[in-house]
Design a protein around this motif. Structure first.
Motif, PDB file in Angstrom:
ATOM      1  N   ILE A 149     -20.855  56.437  -9.057  1.00  0.00           N
ATOM      2  CA  ILE A 149     -20.537  57.863  -9.218  1.00  0.00           C
ATOM      3  C   ILE A 149     -21.113  58.762  -8.135  1.00  0.00           C
ATOM      4  O   ILE A 149     -20.763  59.931  -8.062  1.00  0.00           O
ATOM      5  CB  ILE A 149     -21.029  58.393 -10.589  1.00  0.00           C
ATOM      6  N   MET A 158     -19.979  66.904 -16.912  1.00  0.00           N
ATOM      7  CA  MET A 158     -21.238  66.193 -17.107  1.00  0.00           C
ATOM      8  C   MET A 158     -21.870  66.735 -18.393  1.00  0.00           C
ATOM      9  O   MET A 158     -21.219  67.455 -19.145  1.00  0.00           O
ATOM     10  CB  MET A 158     -22.180  66.408 -15.911  1.00  0.00           C
ATOM     11  N   SER A 159     -23.141  66.415 -18.645  1.00  0.00           N
ATOM     12  CA  SER A 159     -23.768  66.834 -19.905  1.00  0.00           C
ATOM     13  C   SER A 159     -23.584  68.325 -20.187  1.00  0.00           C
ATOM     14  O   SER A 159     -23.236  68.717 -21.293  1.00  0.00           O
ATOM     15  CB  SER A 159     -25.267  66.517 -19.877  1.00  0.00           C
ATOM     16  N   MET A 201     -12.234  63.648  -8.105  1.00  0.00           N
ATOM     17  CA  MET A 201     -13.523  63.831  -8.771  1.00  0.00           C
ATOM     18  C   MET A 201     -14.208  65.054  -8.173  1.00  0.00           C
ATOM     19  O   MET A 201     -14.013  65.365  -6.991  1.00  0.00           O
ATOM     20  CB  MET A 201     -14.373  62.584  -8.532  1.00  0.00           C
ATOM     21  N   MET A 260     -17.880  67.905  -8.815  1.00  0.00           N
ATOM     22  CA  MET A 260     -19.007  68.455  -9.580  1.00  0.00           C
ATOM     23  C   MET A 260     -18.930  69.969  -9.481  1.00  0.00           C
ATOM     24  O   MET A 260     -18.800  70.517  -8.390  1.00  0.00           O
ATOM     25  CB  MET A 260     -20.330  67.978  -8.994  1.00  0.00           C
ATOM     26  N   VAL A 316     -23.646  57.585 -17.977  1.00  0.00           N
ATOM     27  CA  VAL A 316     -24.396  57.542 -16.711  1.00  0.00           C
ATOM     28  C   VAL A 316     -25.815  57.037 -16.975  1.00  0.00           C
ATOM     29  O   VAL A 316     -26.661  57.743 -17.525  1.00  0.00           O
ATOM     30  CB  VAL A 316     -24.410  58.929 -16.043  1.00  0.00           C
ATOM     31  N   ASN A 369     -25.657  55.444  -9.510  1.00  0.00           N
ATOM     32  CA  ASN A 369     -25.506  56.073  -8.191  1.00  0.00           C
ATOM     33  C   ASN A 369     -26.431  55.500  -7.122  1.00  0.00           C
ATOM     34  O   ASN A 369     -26.547  56.075  -6.053  1.00  0.00           O
ATOM     35  CB  ASN A 369     -25.672  57.594  -8.286  1.00  0.00           C
ATOM     36  N   LYS A 419     -28.046  55.762 -14.757  1.00  0.00           N
ATOM     37  CA  LYS A 419     -28.965  55.738 -13.603  1.00  0.00           C
ATOM     38  C   LYS A 419     -30.409  55.997 -14.046  1.00  0.00           C
ATOM     39  O   LYS A 419     -30.626  56.853 -14.910  1.00  0.00           O
ATOM     40  CB  LYS A 419     -28.522  56.751 -12.551  1.00  0.00           C
ATOM     41  N   ARG A 440     -18.562  62.245 -17.087  1.00  0.00           N
ATOM     42  CA  ARG A 440     -19.709  61.440 -16.653  1.00  0.00           C
ATOM     43  C   ARG A 440     -20.970  62.023 -17.283  1.00  0.00           C
ATOM     44  O   ARG A 440     -21.463  63.058 -16.842  1.00  0.00           O
ATOM     45  CB  ARG A 440     -19.827  61.465 -15.122  1.00  0.00           C
ATOM     46  N   ILE A 441     -21.465  61.357 -18.348  1.00  0.00           N
ATOM     47  CA  ILE A 441     -22.546  61.966 -19.125  1.00  0.00           C
ATOM     48  C   ILE A 441     -23.782  61.071 -19.143  1.00  0.00           C
ATOM     49  O   ILE A 441     -23.716  59.903 -19.529  1.00  0.00           O
ATOM     50  CB  ILE A 441     -22.054  62.268 -20.557  1.00  0.00           C
ATOM     51  N   GLY A 442     -24.898  61.638 -18.689  1.00  0.00           N
ATOM     52  CA  GLY A 442     -26.152  60.890 -18.631  1.00  0.00           C
ATOM     53  C   GLY A 442     -27.182  61.385 -19.624  1.00  0.00           C
ATOM     54  O   GLY A 442     -27.410  60.784 -20.676  1.00  0.00           O
ATOM     55  N   SER A 443     -27.815  62.504 -19.311  1.00  0.00           N
ATOM     56  CA  SER A 443     -28.983  62.941 -20.085  1.00  0.00           C
ATOM     57  C   SER A 443     -28.682  63.223 -21.555  1.00  0.00           C
ATOM     58  O   SER A 443     -29.543  62.997 -22.408  1.00  0.00           O
ATOM     59  CB  SER A 443     -29.639  64.154 -19.414  1.00  0.00           C
ATOM     60  N   ARG A 500     -34.093  62.320 -17.354  1.00  0.00           N
ATOM     61  CA  ARG A 500     -34.501  61.254 -16.412  1.00  0.00           C
ATOM     62  C   ARG A 500     -35.832  61.612 -15.759  1.00  0.00           C
ATOM     63  O   ARG A 500     -36.065  62.747 -15.396  1.00  0.00           O
ATOM     64  CB  ARG A 500     -33.449  61.084 -15.307  1.00  0.00           C
TER      65      ARG A 500
HETATM   66  C1  LIG Z   1     -26.351  62.067 -12.705  1.00  0.00           C
HETATM   67  C2  LIG Z   1     -24.906  62.351 -12.572  1.00  0.00           C
HETATM   68  C3  LIG Z   1     -24.133  62.697 -13.692  1.00  0.00           C
HETATM   69  C4  LIG Z   1     -24.711  62.853 -15.097  1.00  0.00           C
HETATM   70  O1  LIG Z   1     -25.500  63.985 -15.195  1.00  0.00           O
HETATM   71  P1  LIG Z   1     -26.050  64.506 -16.621  1.00  0.00           P
HETATM   72  O2  LIG Z   1     -26.296  65.941 -16.397  1.00  0.00           O
HETATM   73  O3  LIG Z   1     -27.304  63.738 -16.887  1.00  0.00           O
HETATM   74  O4  LIG Z   1     -25.006  64.248 -17.640  1.00  0.00           O
HETATM   75  C5  LIG Z   1     -22.780  62.917 -13.507  1.00  0.00           C
HETATM   76  N1  LIG Z   1     -22.203  62.804 -12.298  1.00  0.00           N
HETATM   77  C6  LIG Z   1     -22.905  62.469 -11.195  1.00  0.00           C
HETATM   78  C7  LIG Z   1     -22.204  62.366  -9.893  1.00  0.00           C
HETATM   79  C8  LIG Z   1     -24.280  62.235 -11.292  1.00  0.00           C
HETATM   80  O5  LIG Z   1     -24.969  61.912 -10.195  1.00  0.00           O
END
Ligand SMILES: *Cc1c(COP(=O)(O)O)cnc(C)c1O
Length: 222
Positions: free
Chosen positions: A67, A195-196, A151, A153, A23, A46, A25, A211-214, A220
């Protein structure tokens, strides 16, 4: 740790059957290229405007996944190239995706977003809304779209038991829908959870796409 080390560490924890959506973004192209250069090809964004800019500027073999919450009036900007839309939460949005996909001579893969968290702030369909949508003739009539899975959260909480219960709930609903509606549709096979903070738990509960970002790119700054 560097982006490359983070990717390697996360990948080493994922079974081969689970895909990593990096991820990206809010992150610059150079960060995406660091991940790309060690083989990462799926990236998640996103915001439509950021995504179209990155699509223009970055290698064309990147698979872009949308996402977040997608507004119907913005579908046209991503329809030419998007690989997967994770969070479809209304028939109106789905119809627009089908219409814009047809204009581009494509079929667009998507997942339906289920609301499982105990928070009202998150988007998604309730379990009953999900069944109602899948059962409707209008849903079945939408062309140029391909439903790949679900999907969700989980709640944003430190309570692992609660997160686990939420993931088990969506896995259960996925299995029910698969058995009832798509027993012979082999590509109804994706569960985008994790996620993370909770991806290891999500994988234990049957995730096929995290879905992994941070944890890859660092925190961010909005
Ligand atoms: C930002 C986001 C993520 C990633 O989040 P992290 O906690 O940074 O891994 C995953 N899914 C969605 C829908 C997001 O908006």
């Amino acid at each position: 740790m560097s982006i490359v080390e983070n990717i390697k560490l996360i990948t080493s924890k994922l079974p081969d059957t689970v895909k990593l959506v990096a991820v990206s973004k809010t992150k610059p192209n150079e960060d995406i290229m660091s991940a790309y250069n060690v083989g990462q090809r799926i990236f998640g964004e996103n915001k439509v405007q950021d995504l179209t800019k990155k699509f223009e500027e970055l290698p064309k073999d990147i698979e872009w996944h949308f996402i977040g919450h997608l507004q119907s009036n913005k579908v046209k900007y991503i329809a030419p190239f998007i690989s997967m839309i994770h969070a479809v939460d209304s028939l109106k949005l789905l119809k627009t995706i089908g219409k814009e996909a047809a204009k581009n001579d494509r079929t667009i893969d998507y997942m339906l977003q289920l609301h499982i968290a105990q928070e009202d702030t998150k988007f998604g369909l309730s379990e009953s809304e999900l069944y109602e949508m899948i059962d409707s003739e209008q849903f079945k009539a939408v062309k140029n779209v391909n439903l790949r899975g679900l999907m969700a959260m989980a709640s944003n909480t430190d309570n692992k038991n609660q997160v686990k219960e939420e993931f088990e709930l969506i896995k259960n609903i996925f299995d029910k829908i698969k058995a009832k509606h798509f027993p012979d549709k082999d590509d109804f096979n994706e569960l985008s959870i994790g996620m993370s903070s909770d991806f290891e738990l999500a994988v234990e509960c049957g995730s096929t796409m995290v879905r992994i970002g941070s944890t890859i790119f660092g925190a961010r700054n909005y």
